[in-house]
Design an enzyme around this catalytic site. Sequence first.
Site, PDB file in Angstrom:
ATOM      1  N   GLU A 203       0.835  -1.215   0.000  1.00  0.00           N
ATOM      2  CA  GLU A 203       0.000   0.000   0.000  1.00  0.00           C
ATOM      3  C   GLU A 203       0.867   1.261   0.000  1.00  0.00           C
ATOM      4  OE1 GLU A 203      -3.042   0.000  -0.597  1.00  0.00           O
ATOM      5  OE2 GLU A 203      -3.860  -1.924   0.036  1.00  0.00           O
TER       6      GLU A 203
ATOM      7  N   THR B  18      -0.727   0.678 -10.254  1.00  0.00           N
ATOM      8  CA  THR B  18      -2.047   0.160  -9.892  1.00  0.00           C
ATOM      9  C   THR B  18      -2.840   1.136  -9.024  1.00  0.00           C
ATOM     10  OG1 THR B  18      -3.233  -1.815  -9.130  1.00  0.00           O
ATOM     11  CG2 THR B  18      -1.306  -1.140  -7.838  1.00  0.00           C
TER      12      THR B  18
ATOM     13  N   GLU C 252     -11.922   0.767 -10.397  1.00  0.00           N
ATOM     14  CA  GLU C 252     -11.552  -0.153 -11.490  1.00  0.00           C
ATOM     15  C   GLU C 252     -12.408  -0.024 -12.751  1.00  0.00           C
ATOM     16  OE1 GLU C 252     -11.823  -1.053  -8.287  1.00  0.00           O
ATOM     17  OE2 GLU C 252      -9.698  -1.341  -7.819  1.00  0.00           O
TER      18      GLU C 252
ATOM     19  N   ARG D  78       0.824   3.787  -3.266  1.00  0.00           N
ATOM     20  CA  ARG D  78       0.210   5.105  -3.022  1.00  0.00           C
ATOM     21  C   ARG D  78       1.261   6.182  -2.784  1.00  0.00           C
ATOM     22  NH1 ARG D  78      -5.547   3.808  -0.052  1.00  0.00           N
ATOM     23  NH2 ARG D  78      -5.546   1.600  -0.488  1.00  0.00           N
TER      24      ARG D  78
ATOM     25  N   ASP E 248      -5.141  -9.897  -8.091  1.00  0.00           N
ATOM     26  CA  ASP E 248      -5.460  -9.003  -9.210  1.00  0.00           C
ATOM     27  C   ASP E 248      -4.265  -8.320  -9.877  1.00  0.00           C
ATOM     28  OD1 ASP E 248      -5.113  -7.564  -6.843  1.00  0.00           O
ATOM     29  OD2 ASP E 248      -6.922  -6.348  -7.042  1.00  0.00           O
TER      30      ASP E 248
HETATM   31  C1  DMJ Z   1      -6.208   0.574  -4.982  1.00  0.00           C
HETATM   32  O1  DMJ Z   1      -5.438   0.778  -3.870  1.00  0.00           O
HETATM   33  C2  DMJ Z   1      -5.452  -0.102  -6.070  1.00  0.00           C
HETATM   34  O2  DMJ Z   1      -6.106   0.072  -7.270  1.00  0.00           O
HETATM   35  C3  DMJ Z   1      -5.241  -1.546  -5.818  1.00  0.00           C
HETATM   36  O3  DMJ Z   1      -4.610  -2.187  -6.870  1.00  0.00           O
HETATM   37  C4  DMJ Z   1      -6.565  -2.206  -5.582  1.00  0.00           C
HETATM   38  N1  DMJ Z   1      -7.334  -1.549  -4.601  1.00  0.00           N
HETATM   39  C5  DMJ Z   1      -7.452  -0.122  -4.608  1.00  0.00           C
HETATM   40  C6  DMJ Z   1      -8.629   0.435  -5.374  1.00  0.00           C
HETATM   41  O4  DMJ Z   1      -9.732  -0.308  -5.409  1.00  0.00           O
END
Ligand code: DMJ
Length: 673
Positions: A304, A662, A573, A308, A437
């Site tokens: 995370e 992501t 998403e 981020r 994912d």
């Molecule tokens: C985000 O932190 C990122 O996209 C991660 O890959 C999946 N979860 C959240 C958003 O849903």
Amino acid sequence: MYSAAAAAASPPRRDFISVALSPEEAVGAGGYNNSKAWRRRSWWRKWKQLSRLQRSIILFLFAFLAVCGVISYTSMGEPWKSLTNKSLDDQRTEPEIPGLKLANPAVLPAPQKADANLGDYPELSPQKPPKPPHVRRGPSNLQNKPPRRDVRLKPRHDTSKNVEEPVQADKEEKTEKSVISWRGAVIEPDQSTEPPSIKIKEPEKPLSVEVEDQKEPVPITERQVAVIEAFRHAWKGYKDFAWGHDELKPLSKSYSEWFGLGLTLIDALDTMWILGLKEEFEEARKWVANDLVFDKNVDVNLFESTIRILGGLLSTYHLSGDSLFLEKAKDIGNRLMPAFKTPSKIPYSDVNIGRGTAHPPRWTSDSTVAEVTSIQLEFRELSRLTGDEKFQKAVDEVMKHVHTLSGKNDGLVPMFINTNSGQFTHLGVYTLGARADSYYEYLLKQWIQGGKKENELLEDYMRAIEGVKKHLLQRSQPKKLTFVGELAHGHFSAKMDHLVCFLPGTLALGAHNGLTADHMKLAEALIETCYQMYAQVETGLSPEIVHFNLHAQKGHKDVEIKPADRHNLLRPETVESLFYMYRFTGDKKYQDWGWEILQNFNKYTRVPTGGYTSINNVQNPSNPEPRDKMESFFLGETLKYMFLLFSDDIDLINLDKYVFNTEAHPLPIWVPA
Ligand code: DMJ
């Protein structure tokens, strides 16, 4: 040359010829006398003997020769000069210094001439150097020159010496190699009679720099204005009640803390830049400069904080060119490194960034597969920028290891991996949702980031998509929506997380980068399904998880929702995939679907005093049960993708130059198409 005899045979010209600078004549019979005085006298006598015409001709010739001499001297000057400069440049193309393999490129985007760096990058083809990525938005007065591109750090497994475009023959050979490596995975049964064919098409060419420069700025649309308004509203709540904290609690007008690192603020930085929110960006920058401190005794989640914080800082650095963000990125990057000190080199999930210690969760020594394989884009980019290869080495090792592991099912990976043994655990369960994912997403994106050379990544990606098709794809009833279910020990479950809706966008990105066209077809089918996950629900907002009906039942829709799955966390998403689909197809329906979703967010999740809240019940329009939390990715991802979706400017984060991590933070492609 001219002899005296020949001169005698031609009287009118005799004198002229006899003075043709023939010193032998002057010696005469008197023997050799070479005194200066004698020579001077003798020449003078000869001169005097000439007619006026002859003297004039000689003078004219001298003058003519002198002029020619001057002209040829000046015209030889340029090649000489460039020759001299070239050899100086050659000297600057320094050899690799032992112990400093990745010579530290200037990371500060110091003002420089467009081609000032050519000499520094021997790997680049000697073409015009690439211009900085074309991003027109952003507070212009903060806009330094964007950082220069450095391709010194080679992508993993890159065996080629140069990163420049290979010549055609070489190109074909490479393509063929990669086709051989994943061919088995992509051939459909009905195609098996085809001769080995090259599935990877030439990618579309990006707009040339010149064309970009001539382009009129694309005006922002009304829908983009609506996104800006939504962002400002969300930001107001954060600023008023949660400034400098991780997440806004918009109803209680307070905040929640996860890592205590201003998560929402950092996640939102590049969104503000892209939306052109100058004031907000400047304020946030000040906070980063004065208050963001990583030297804290706090446990953070490696994944995370990488996607981020590290991702957010790196992309903001790239967009703004402001070195503050790179310095902060280096700091957090270094503090996350202890996570990799495990027996297997598969990182622990948690790191104490103040103490420099790392550990797995209390109840297990496992890490999540998605987490350990979705930090690569960021760490690789950090290595490229800093010249310190330790970041890239650590994350590449994870990918290499996972590549070789057994326990996959046609490219599909289990959800857990043990940090001691390095083996997958909890075998037999396969999903494209939570915990797996972004493994799939990052296979493709790393391959793109590194210039499409790392064949193992492509191979794993292609195989996995074949695995999805073989084991996880089904159609619902009554609308026959194509969806991605889950497999548990051989049993198919028609359950799909909203998280899986990243997949249509990723498939479309792959197809755009030359992968097989049926990926695009699948993307089109899946994005329709993701849209239906919103459209078939009472609030027009998707729940966290849906179950699809495999059999038609009277009065039943395709989508069923269990009470425990009725929440919506403002996730990005579907909007993310809509953005890719619109970019690559230009089909306006994708914008319209996104517009509906934005309106429903405004209707059911907007808190009047500022901010948006996640909700507990998407099936109850009269009371969607606000959860009192605005996730940082709503600003970092959802609204950013909305803004990009409603734009017709393909250069607003050009997908041939940037790859999104992501968490929707754009990072440069090392060798843009
Ligand atoms: C985000 O932190 C990122 O996209 C991660 O890959 C999946 N979860 C959240 C958003 O849903």
